[in-house]
Enzyme design. Structure first.
Site, mmCIF file in Angstrom:
data_model
loop_
_atom_site.group_PDB
_atom_site.id
_atom_site.type_symbol
_atom_site.label_atom_id
_atom_site.label_comp_id
_atom_site.label_asym_id
_atom_site.label_seq_id
_atom_site.Cartn_x
_atom_site.Cartn_y
_atom_site.Cartn_z
ATOM 1 N N PRO A 88 0.820 -1.213 0.000
ATOM 2 C CA PRO A 88 0.000 0.000 0.000
ATOM 3 C C PRO A 88 0.859 1.271 0.000
ATOM 4 C CG PRO A 88 -0.588 -1.431 1.864
ATOM 5 C CD PRO A 88 0.599 -2.046 1.188
ATOM 6 N N GLU A 115 0.270 -7.116 8.688
ATOM 7 C CA GLU A 115 0.487 -5.674 8.531
ATOM 8 C C GLU A 115 1.669 -5.355 7.618
ATOM 9 O OE1 GLU A 115 -1.619 -3.225 9.696
ATOM 10 O OE2 GLU A 115 -2.832 -5.008 10.102
ATOM 11 N N ARG A 153 -0.336 -10.130 -20.652
ATOM 12 C CA ARG A 153 -1.017 -9.878 -21.914
ATOM 13 C C ARG A 153 -0.193 -9.024 -22.868
ATOM 14 N NH1 ARG A 153 -3.307 -5.114 -22.258
ATOM 15 N NH2 ARG A 153 -4.959 -5.682 -23.694
ATOM 16 N N ASP A 168 -6.252 -0.131 -26.973
ATOM 17 C CA ASP A 168 -6.506 -0.267 -25.553
ATOM 18 C C ASP A 168 -6.876 1.055 -24.916
ATOM 19 O OD1 ASP A 168 -6.415 -2.756 -24.398
ATOM 20 O OD2 ASP A 168 -4.248 -2.879 -24.668
HETATM 21 C C1 9D3 Z 1 -3.030 -0.359 10.085
HETATM 22 C C2 9D3 Z 1 -3.192 -0.161 8.632
HETATM 23 N N1 9D3 Z 1 -2.948 -1.411 7.946
HETATM 24 C C3 9D3 Z 1 -4.165 -2.202 7.738
HETATM 25 C C4 9D3 Z 1 -5.413 -1.469 7.479
HETATM 26 C C5 9D3 Z 1 -2.195 -1.131 6.738
HETATM 27 C C6 9D3 Z 1 -2.180 -2.216 5.754
HETATM 28 C C7 9D3 Z 1 -1.283 -3.270 5.870
HETATM 29 C C8 9D3 Z 1 -1.273 -4.270 4.904
HETATM 30 C C9 9D3 Z 1 -3.035 -2.186 4.671
HETATM 31 C C10 9D3 Z 1 -3.031 -3.197 3.726
HETATM 32 C C11 9D3 Z 1 -2.141 -4.232 3.841
HETATM 33 C C12 9D3 Z 1 -2.114 -5.308 2.807
HETATM 34 N N2 9D3 Z 1 -2.105 -4.747 1.455
HETATM 35 C C13 9D3 Z 1 -1.233 -5.117 0.529
HETATM 36 O O1 9D3 Z 1 -0.417 -5.972 0.768
HETATM 37 C C14 9D3 Z 1 -1.260 -4.466 -0.778
HETATM 38 C C15 9D3 Z 1 -2.108 -3.446 -1.298
HETATM 39 C C16 9D3 Z 1 -3.219 -2.725 -0.749
HETATM 40 O O2 9D3 Z 1 -3.672 -2.923 0.370
HETATM 41 N N3 9D3 Z 1 -3.810 -1.770 -1.527
HETATM 42 C C17 9D3 Z 1 -3.398 -1.498 -2.787
HETATM 43 N N4 9D3 Z 1 -2.380 -2.134 -3.343
HETATM 44 C C18 9D3 Z 1 -1.751 -3.094 -2.590
HETATM 45 S S1 9D3 Z 1 -0.459 -3.996 -3.117
HETATM 46 C C19 9D3 Z 1 -0.328 -4.830 -1.712
#
Ligand code: 9D3
Length: 257
Positions: A88, A115, A153, A168
């Protein structure tokens, strides 16, 4: 292209990459996907793969030793690919990034759970962090699957003629025009007359105008980054005129489709 994926859920990656265009690309040997599971490198009867963070708090992190051992095993097996951490905190994925990555011979995708992973491992092992959008997922696997689909793709020979001939959405920076099936039962009711006219130049103009108009309505951010030529500006101007005119007659207000 060779794709190695470090994940606690290899079945998910495997199954999603067996479907459709990417599944075909895989069968044709255009992409080769291997999964590495940190659980296979976890120790003890319970093979734990999570642990608590320094500083406390409710969440867990991925345990660092199985991750390190798993990465080391991939490296020992000859995986020298740049490492992309799906996260994220990453830069948001765009088609430009997809094109750049699709041209590489190999990648290693690192999927987090819980997390996330230890920042020191990110600092030492990760080349690039990528997010697939501003929403919260429960792990990196869906991100990896998205990346694999978008990259797969684009491999030479993955798309059939119909697919490649098609322009596209995003490749030229615009949204797609509306499409209508040649269905016996649905008939031609509600199908724009120009599509039934047989006038191919008029049809191409209409489609371009719809692409421009819908992008203007739904994704002005995309349009703002483009420089339109005279023909496009004129098509968009007449789309806007029609759309504003339709606003004055509330019954007809819509997308202008
Ligand atoms: C305390 C805040 N955490 C949870 C709400 C932060 C958090 C940790 C781990 C939020 C999401 C994640 C897992 N997400 C991913 O591994 C992830 C992801 C995403 O959540 N949103 C957009 N792209 C991606 S790529 C990997």
């Amino acid at each position: 292209m060779r794709l190695d994926v470090l994940t606690l859920f290899p079945d998910f990656i495997d199954h999603s990459a067996r479907i459709g265009v990417v599944g075909r690309a895989r069968e044709r040997g255009l992409i080769d996907i291997r999964c590495w599971n940190p659980r296979d490198y976890a120790s003890g009867n319970y093979r734990r793969v999570d642990e608590r963070p320094f500083g406390g708090g409710p969440g867990m992190l991925m345990m660092i030793e199985p991750l390190r051992a798993c990465l080391a095993a991939a490296r020992a097996a000859g995986v020298t690919a740049p490492v992309i951490h799906l996260s994220p905190q990453g830069e948001r994925l765009t088609q430009a990034t997809v094109r750049r990555l699709a041209a590489l011979p190999r990648l290693l995708l690192l999927c987090g759970r819980y997390e996330g992973i230890d920042e020191r491992l990110i600092a030492h092992e990760v080349d690039e962090e990528i997010s697939i959008g501003d929403y919260v997922l429960s792990g990196g696997e869906l991100g990896a699957a998205v990346l694999i689909d978008a990259i797969g793709r684009l491999q030479e020979g993955a798309l059939n003629d119909a697919d490649s001939a098609r322009q596209d959405s995003f490749e030229d920076g615009l949204l797609d025009c509306p499409h209508y099936t040649r269905s016996e039962s649905a008939g031609t009711a509600g199908v724009p007359a120009v599509l039934l006219s047989g006038d191919h130049a008029a049809i191409a103009r209409w489609r371009r105008q719809q692409s421009l108009g819908r992008t203007w309505l739904r994704r002005p951010d995309l349009l703002a980054r483009m420089s339109l030529d005279e023909a496009d500006r004129s098509l968009l101007a007449s789309y806007r005129r029609d759309w504003l005119a339709a606003l004055a007659q509330p019954s007809a207000a819509g997308d202008g489709d």
